[in-house]
Design a protein around this motif. Structure first.
Motif, PDB file in Angstrom:
ATOM      1  N   GLU A 100      -1.430  60.722 -37.167  1.00 43.71           N
ATOM      2  CA  GLU A 100      -2.456  61.571 -36.545  1.00 43.71           C
ATOM      3  C   GLU A 100      -3.280  62.347 -37.583  1.00 43.71           C
ATOM      4  O   GLU A 100      -4.237  63.019 -37.244  1.00 43.71           O
ATOM      5  N   LYS A 195      -8.951  69.964 -19.810  1.00 44.83           N
ATOM      6  CA  LYS A 195      -8.179  69.006 -18.990  1.00 44.83           C
ATOM      7  C   LYS A 195      -8.831  68.850 -17.623  1.00 44.83           C
ATOM      8  O   LYS A 195      -9.007  67.745 -17.132  1.00 44.83           O
ATOM      9  N   ASP A 198     -12.090  66.899 -17.979  1.00 43.36           N
ATOM     10  CA  ASP A 198     -12.031  65.651 -18.728  1.00 43.36           C
ATOM     11  C   ASP A 198     -12.901  65.734 -19.992  1.00 43.36           C
ATOM     12  O   ASP A 198     -13.601  64.791 -20.354  1.00 43.36           O
ATOM     13  N   TYR A 221      -3.331  73.331 -31.862  1.00 43.05           N
ATOM     14  CA  TYR A 221      -2.087  72.709 -31.374  1.00 43.05           C
ATOM     15  C   TYR A 221      -0.954  73.724 -31.157  1.00 43.05           C
ATOM     16  O   TYR A 221       0.136  73.362 -30.753  1.00 43.05           O
ATOM     17  N   GLY A 225      -0.362  71.591 -24.570  1.00 43.52           N
ATOM     18  CA  GLY A 225      -1.202  70.534 -23.982  1.00 43.52           C
ATOM     19  C   GLY A 225      -2.445  70.212 -24.796  1.00 43.52           C
ATOM     20  O   GLY A 225      -3.198  69.303 -24.435  1.00 43.52           O
ATOM     21  N   GLU A 227      -2.800  68.702 -27.501  1.00 39.86           N
ATOM     22  CA  GLU A 227      -2.803  67.366 -28.114  1.00 39.86           C
ATOM     23  C   GLU A 227      -3.421  66.313 -27.183  1.00 39.86           C
ATOM     24  O   GLU A 227      -3.747  65.220 -27.625  1.00 39.86           O
ATOM     25  N   GLU A 228      -3.612  66.661 -25.928  1.00 40.15           N
ATOM     26  CA  GLU A 228      -4.223  65.681 -25.005  1.00 40.15           C
ATOM     27  C   GLU A 228      -5.744  65.787 -24.979  1.00 40.15           C
ATOM     28  O   GLU A 228      -6.426  64.910 -24.461  1.00 40.15           O
ATOM     29  N   VAL A 229      -6.269  66.909 -25.510  1.00 37.79           N
ATOM     30  CA  VAL A 229      -7.720  67.124 -25.371  1.00 37.79           C
ATOM     31  C   VAL A 229      -8.438  67.563 -26.649  1.00 37.79           C
ATOM     32  O   VAL A 229      -9.668  67.651 -26.647  1.00 37.79           O
ATOM     33  N   ALA A 255      -2.132  61.316 -28.321  1.00 41.12           N
ATOM     34  CA  ALA A 255      -2.111  61.528 -26.864  1.00 41.12           C
ATOM     35  C   ALA A 255      -3.505  61.535 -26.234  1.00 41.12           C
ATOM     36  O   ALA A 255      -3.622  61.588 -25.013  1.00 41.12           O
ATOM     37  N   ILE A 256      -4.556  61.502 -27.054  1.00 41.77           N
ATOM     38  CA  ILE A 256      -5.902  61.499 -26.444  1.00 41.77           C
ATOM     39  C   ILE A 256      -6.285  60.060 -26.098  1.00 41.77           C
ATOM     40  O   ILE A 256      -6.567  59.244 -26.976  1.00 41.77           O
ATOM     41  N   ARG A 258      -8.716  57.878 -23.269  1.00 44.65           N
ATOM     42  CA  ARG A 258      -9.723  57.937 -22.198  1.00 44.65           C
ATOM     43  C   ARG A 258     -10.148  56.513 -21.856  1.00 44.65           C
ATOM     44  O   ARG A 258     -10.472  55.736 -22.765  1.00 44.65           O
ATOM     45  N   SER A 262      -7.613  54.594 -27.042  1.00 46.97           N
ATOM     46  CA  SER A 262      -6.994  55.668 -27.820  1.00 46.97           C
ATOM     47  C   SER A 262      -8.010  56.188 -28.834  1.00 46.97           C
ATOM     48  O   SER A 262      -8.544  55.413 -29.635  1.00 46.97           O
TER      49      SER A 262
END
Ligand code: MLT
Length: 396
Positions: A100, A195, A198, A221, A225, A227-229, A255-256, A258, A262
């Motif tokens: 990452e 989140k 989106d 970080y 959460g 790490e998802e966005v 984790a991102i 869409r 990836s």
């Protein structure tokens, strides 16, 4: 054949180039003027000794067949440096995977390059005022830019409840230019908003090393959460004086994802195609930043700049000028006295006190009437600037 029409929508030159030209013209007209430069946030202390030693050693390695390094095995960066960054984050309870972390030649390049990963139809939300690169990068790409007002009323920390819908949001904390820094709780609201909408957050952490107060975030970080966005962009420029050496890093979490794609894989694909990595010698120097000796020297340098900030702040306190920043940031953000405009104050300060600063308006319309001074100067010169500032302000 058609040139990119969006370049015509840009200001004629980049903010710091405009200032450099203005100052050069002034210096030409006043060759004896002893200018003190507190404008661009460029460091003045040399590289830490462990960094220099590591680079010397690496130069020597490059001069011998047995230790020579050619193309970097991974455009993503040498594992020794990515591992050092992984540990730096781990100290703060942030777990990153080596895949990452991407080594870059500095934050500015990646802040623009990352846009390759997004559709030109995406809407971008940018705080105002902010580092002008975010806006210019998107204007060049023809993207629609929306502004989110950062004002004294919201402590220069706009929150998502004031935000229009957008696909990409830039956040910079501690902020350039205002010095305002988000708490972890405030950033949680941004992550939750991203989140729900989106959206992707592009988080510029270039000034994280100046954070001292508890509760303030040094990395996005630290927020649950994120790490998802969120993508985080950081640099060795401010923490370790690499403005002229060039090295930074970007975190693109696995984790991102869409639409089944990836972001991490896309960025890797982009970098392996368009980038051949940062010089081995520079990466060895950057690695030394994270050694105990490197960190000790770097902290002493950061304290030196913090003292400069306190000197400028004390002068403004004495002169009764409103300001913020300078505590978790190397930047002091002040309200121009006497109702002067940003550029008017720039000219006045240059002429009256021979001090170069940065007009707040250059960072966006909400910066009108504000001005930025940097604490990255030489200590004796900063002290001298503070005296000049007080004397000049007393004449108003
Ligand atoms: C600034 O003065 O805002 C920064 O030094 C610019 C940069 O980091 O590119």
């Amino acid at each position: 054949m058609q040139l990119n029409p969006h370049y015509a929508e840009l200001n004629e030159s980049y903010l710091f180039s405009t200032i450099a030209h203005k100052v050069a013209d002034y210096q030409k007209a006043h060759p004896d003027a002893d200018l003190i430069r507190l404008g661009i946030g460029d460091v003045t202390l040399p590289l830490a000794r462990p960094v220099v030693d590591a680079m010397h050693k690496a130069v020597e390695e490059q001069g011998h067949k047995e230790t020579f390094h050619g193309y970097i095995p991974s455009e993503q960066g040498y594992e020794f440096l990515r591992e050092a960054i992984r540990k730096y984050y781990a100290q703060r309870g942030v777990t990153l995977d080596l895949s990452e972390i991407f080594i870059s030649d500095g934050a500015k390049s990646d802040l623009g390059n990352l846009l390759d990963l997004f559709s030109a139809d995406n809407t971008v939300l940018v705080p105002d005022p902010v580092y002008p690169v975010y806006v210019d990068d998107n204007v060049m790409a023809g993207r629609k830019v929306l502004y989110l007002a950062a004002t004294a009323e919201n402590n220069f920390l706009p929150m998502p409840d004031e935000a229009p819908a957008a696909d990409i949001v830039y956040l910079c904390s501690p902020n350039n230019p205002t010095g305002a820094a988000y708490t972890v709780a405030q950033l949680q609201a941004w992550v939750d908003w991203a989140k729900a909408h989106d959206a992707i957050l592009l988080y510029d952490a270039a000034y994280e090393c100046f954070v001292t107060e508890p509760g303030l975030a040094r990395s996005i970080y630290e927020v649950k959460g994120a790490e998802e966005v969120a993508v985080e962009v950081c640099s060795f420029s401010k923490i370790a004086g690499f403005t002229g050496t060039r090295c930074g890093y970007t975190i693109v979490p696995q984790a991102i994802v869409r639409g089944g794609q990836s972001l991490n894989k896309m960025w890797l694909r982009r970098q392996t195609t368009k980038f051949n990595g940062v010089a081995y010698i520079v990466q060895r120097g950057a690695e030394a930043v994270f050694t105990p000796e490197g960190m000790r020297e770097i902290q002493a340098n950061l304290d030196y700049y913090r003292k400069n900030a306190a000197v400028i702040a004390a002068a403004l306190d004495e002169a009764g000028v409103w300001y913020c920043g300078g505590k978790n940031s190397p930047y002091i953000w002040l309200r121009c006295p006497g109702g002067m405009g940003s550029w008017e104050f720039f000219d006045w300060l240059l002429d009256t006190a021979r001090i170069v600063g940065t007009p707040g308006e250059g960072f966006g319309p909400c910066g009108k009437g504000y001005f930025r001074l940097t604490a990255f100067g030489d200590a004796a010169r900063t002290q001298q600037a503070a005296e000049r500032l007080k004397a000049a302000l007393a004449t108003l």
